[in-house]
Design a protein around this motif. Structure first.
Motif, PDB file in Angstrom:
ATOM      1  N   MET A   1      10.634  -4.205  -3.104  1.00 50.28           N
ATOM      2  CA  MET A   1      11.148  -3.815  -4.278  1.00 50.28           C
ATOM      3  C   MET A   1      11.337  -4.860  -5.455  1.00 50.28           C
ATOM      4  O   MET A   1      10.916  -4.687  -6.562  1.00 50.28           O
ATOM      5  N   ASN A   2      11.783  -6.180  -5.057  1.00 53.07           N
ATOM      6  CA  ASN A   2      11.787  -6.957  -6.106  1.00 53.07           C
ATOM      7  C   ASN A   2      10.559  -7.410  -6.509  1.00 53.07           C
ATOM      8  O   ASN A   2      10.339  -7.866  -7.657  1.00 53.07           O
ATOM      9  N   LYS A   3       9.414  -7.446  -5.646  1.00 55.53           N
ATOM     10  CA  LYS A   3       8.108  -7.773  -6.159  1.00 55.53           C
ATOM     11  C   LYS A   3       7.664  -6.795  -6.981  1.00 55.53           C
ATOM     12  O   LYS A   3       6.903  -7.170  -8.061  1.00 55.53           O
ATOM     13  N   LYS A   4       8.173  -5.477  -6.595  1.00 55.47           N
ATOM     14  CA  LYS A   4       7.479  -4.379  -7.753  1.00 55.47           C
ATOM     15  C   LYS A   4       8.410  -4.636  -9.099  1.00 55.47           C
ATOM     16  O   LYS A   4       7.672  -4.282  -9.924  1.00 55.47           O
ATOM     17  N   ILE A   5       9.510  -4.591  -9.146  1.00 59.65           N
ATOM     18  CA  ILE A   5      10.126  -5.075 -10.376  1.00 59.65           C
ATOM     19  C   ILE A   5       9.642  -6.165 -10.840  1.00 59.65           C
ATOM     20  O   ILE A   5       9.568  -6.040 -12.443  1.00 59.65           O
ATOM     21  N   GLU A   6       9.254  -7.424 -10.366  1.00 60.30           N
ATOM     22  CA  GLU A   6       8.935  -8.329 -11.268  1.00 60.30           C
ATOM     23  C   GLU A   6       7.541  -8.140 -11.760  1.00 60.30           C
ATOM     24  O   GLU A   6       7.222  -8.343 -12.879  1.00 60.30           O
ATOM     25  N   ASN A   7       6.619  -7.401 -11.048  1.00 59.48           N
ATOM     26  CA  ASN A   7       5.093  -6.811 -11.404  1.00 59.48           C
ATOM     27  C   ASN A   7       5.565  -5.979 -12.831  1.00 59.48           C
ATOM     28  O   ASN A   7       4.647  -6.194 -14.016  1.00 59.48           O
ATOM     29  N   ILE A   8       6.403  -5.080 -12.581  1.00 59.77           N
ATOM     30  CA  ILE A   8       6.350  -4.144 -13.622  1.00 59.77           C
ATOM     31  C   ILE A   8       6.859  -4.868 -14.997  1.00 59.77           C
ATOM     32  O   ILE A   8       6.671  -4.578 -16.103  1.00 59.77           O
ATOM     33  N   SER A   9       7.952  -5.621 -14.775  1.00 54.92           N
ATOM     34  CA  SER A   9       8.608  -6.285 -15.730  1.00 54.92           C
ATOM     35  C   SER A   9       7.574  -7.179 -16.548  1.00 54.92           C
ATOM     36  O   SER A   9       7.481  -7.203 -17.853  1.00 54.92           O
TER      37      SER A   9
ATOM     38  N   LYS B   1      19.887   0.237 -11.157  1.00 60.41           N
ATOM     39  CA  LYS B   1      19.872  -1.312 -11.075  1.00 60.41           C
ATOM     40  C   LYS B   1      18.449  -1.599 -11.237  1.00 60.41           C
ATOM     41  O   LYS B   1      18.402  -2.763 -11.486  1.00 60.41           O
ATOM     42  N   SER B   2      17.589  -1.032 -10.621  1.00 59.85           N
ATOM     43  CA  SER B   2      16.175  -1.535 -10.823  1.00 59.85           C
ATOM     44  C   SER B   2      15.491  -1.261 -12.346  1.00 59.85           C
ATOM     45  O   SER B   2      15.000  -2.352 -12.792  1.00 59.85           O
TER      46      SER B   2
ATOM     47  N   ARG C   1      15.882  -6.405 -18.164  1.00 56.53           N
ATOM     48  CA  ARG C   1      16.256  -7.898 -18.332  1.00 56.53           C
ATOM     49  C   ARG C   1      15.175  -9.033 -18.077  1.00 56.53           C
ATOM     50  O   ARG C   1      14.909  -9.899 -19.034  1.00 56.53           O
ATOM     51  N   LYS C   2      14.092  -8.584 -17.159  1.00 51.51           N
ATOM     52  CA  LYS C   2      13.265  -9.803 -16.745  1.00 51.51           C
ATOM     53  C   LYS C   2      12.121  -9.597 -17.784  1.00 51.51           C
ATOM     54  O   LYS C   2      11.615 -10.574 -18.152  1.00 51.51           O
ATOM     55  N   ALA C   3      11.754  -8.448 -18.169  1.00 53.24           N
ATOM     56  CA  ALA C   3      10.945  -8.323 -19.433  1.00 53.24           C
ATOM     57  C   ALA C   3      11.477  -8.875 -20.662  1.00 53.24           C
ATOM     58  O   ALA C   3      10.648  -9.668 -21.422  1.00 53.24           O
ATOM     59  N   GLU C   4      12.629  -8.941 -21.041  1.00 53.41           N
ATOM     60  CA  GLU C   4      13.308  -9.553 -22.380  1.00 53.41           C
ATOM     61  C   GLU C   4      13.293 -10.993 -22.065  1.00 53.41           C
ATOM     62  O   GLU C   4      12.856 -11.644 -23.063  1.00 53.41           O
ATOM     63  N   ASN C   5      13.421 -11.579 -20.746  1.00 56.97           N
ATOM     64  CA  ASN C   5      13.464 -13.018 -20.614  1.00 56.97           C
ATOM     65  C   ASN C   5      11.989 -13.441 -20.744  1.00 56.97           C
ATOM     66  O   ASN C   5      11.537 -14.552 -21.019  1.00 56.97           O
ATOM     67  N   GLU C   6      10.918 -12.580 -20.216  1.00 56.77           N
ATOM     68  CA  GLU C   6       9.441 -12.987 -20.388  1.00 56.77           C
ATOM     69  C   GLU C   6       9.141 -13.138 -21.975  1.00 56.77           C
ATOM     70  O   GLU C   6       8.438 -14.186 -22.208  1.00 56.77           O
ATOM     71  N   LEU C   7       9.898 -12.148 -22.650  1.00 58.46           N
ATOM     72  CA  LEU C   7       9.627 -12.366 -24.140  1.00 58.46           C
ATOM     73  C   LEU C   7      10.579 -13.326 -24.894  1.00 58.46           C
ATOM     74  O   LEU C   7      10.319 -13.341 -26.042  1.00 58.46           O
ATOM     75  N   LEU C   8      11.319 -13.893 -24.225  1.00 60.68           N
ATOM     76  CA  LEU C   8      12.302 -14.615 -24.789  1.00 60.68           C
ATOM     77  C   LEU C   8      13.169 -14.134 -25.840  1.00 60.68           C
ATOM     78  O   LEU C   8      13.568 -14.546 -26.844  1.00 60.68           O
ATOM     79  N   TRP C   9      13.518 -12.696 -25.582  1.00 57.37           N
ATOM     80  CA  TRP C   9      14.304 -11.844 -26.437  1.00 57.37           C
ATOM     81  C   TRP C   9      15.831 -11.995 -26.008  1.00 57.37           C
ATOM     82  O   TRP C   9      16.168 -12.129 -24.830  1.00 57.37           O
ATOM     83  N   ASN C  10      16.696 -11.863 -26.838  1.00 56.22           N
ATOM     84  CA  ASN C  10      18.032 -12.220 -26.610  1.00 56.22           C
ATOM     85  C   ASN C  10      18.782 -10.533 -27.240  1.00 56.22           C
ATOM     86  O   ASN C  10      19.283 -11.287 -28.277  1.00 56.22           O
TER      87      ASN C  10
ATOM     88  N   ILE D   1       5.213   4.259 -15.007  1.00 53.26           N
ATOM     89  CA  ILE D   1       5.993   3.570 -14.112  1.00 53.26           C
ATOM     90  C   ILE D   1       6.543   4.718 -12.946  1.00 53.26           C
ATOM     91  O   ILE D   1       7.091   5.626 -13.444  1.00 53.26           O
ATOM     92  N   PRO D   2       6.438   4.352 -11.847  1.00 49.33           N
ATOM     93  CA  PRO D   2       6.790   5.086 -10.958  1.00 49.33           C
ATOM     94  C   PRO D   2       8.390   5.842 -10.765  1.00 49.33           C
ATOM     95  O   PRO D   2       9.128   4.707 -11.242  1.00 49.33           O
ATOM     96  N   LYS D   3       8.502   7.139 -10.824  1.00 46.19           N
ATOM     97  CA  LYS D   3       9.967   7.494 -11.112  1.00 46.19           C
ATOM     98  C   LYS D   3      11.088   6.908 -10.137  1.00 46.19           C
ATOM     99  O   LYS D   3      12.356   6.750 -10.439  1.00 46.19           O
ATOM    100  N   GLY D   4      10.793   6.761  -8.916  1.00 48.00           N
ATOM    101  CA  GLY D   4      11.455   6.047  -7.944  1.00 48.00           C
ATOM    102  C   GLY D   4      11.959   4.717  -8.428  1.00 48.00           C
ATOM    103  O   GLY D   4      13.222   4.576  -8.036  1.00 48.00           O
ATOM    104  N   VAL D   5      11.345   4.232  -9.277  1.00 51.69           N
ATOM    105  CA  VAL D   5      11.813   2.711  -9.775  1.00 51.69           C
ATOM    106  C   VAL D   5      12.689   3.109 -10.929  1.00 51.69           C
ATOM    107  O   VAL D   5      13.723   2.248 -10.974  1.00 51.69           O
TER     108      VAL D   5
END
Length: 78
Positions: A1-9, A34-35, A41-50, A25-29
């Motif tokens: 699941m962590n790899k899927k979250i990383e890829n989606i973000s 939490k996911s 959060r990961k997408a925001e970090n990629e974009l350097l957003w705060n 994005i799959p509904k299950g995710v």
């Protein structure tokens, strides 16, 4: 699941940066809070957003009726 979250973000961040659409994005995710939060959060970090808060609003006419509003409205939660 962590790899899927990383890829989606990463896809979300890339699509936001390049102003492109992504596949659904799959509904299950995204139904798991939490996911969904982790993806956000990961997408925001990629974009350097705060972000300093969250926005909620009613711009859809069907929502206006449910909320008994006469026009669109927005709230910013900080």
């Amino acid at each position: 699941m962590n790899k899927k979250i990383e890829n989606i973000s990463k896809k979300l961040a890339k699509s936001r940066f390049k102003n492109k659409f992504i596949t659904k994005i799959p509904k299950g995710v995204i139904n798991n809070i939490k996911s969904a939060t982790a993806i956000c959060r990961k997408a925001e970090n990629e974009l350097l957003w705060n972000p300093i808060g969250f926005k909620a609003g009613a711009t859809n006419k069907s929502m206006w009726k449910k909320l008994k509003a006469k026009k669109p409205f927005f709230f910013l939660f900080i």
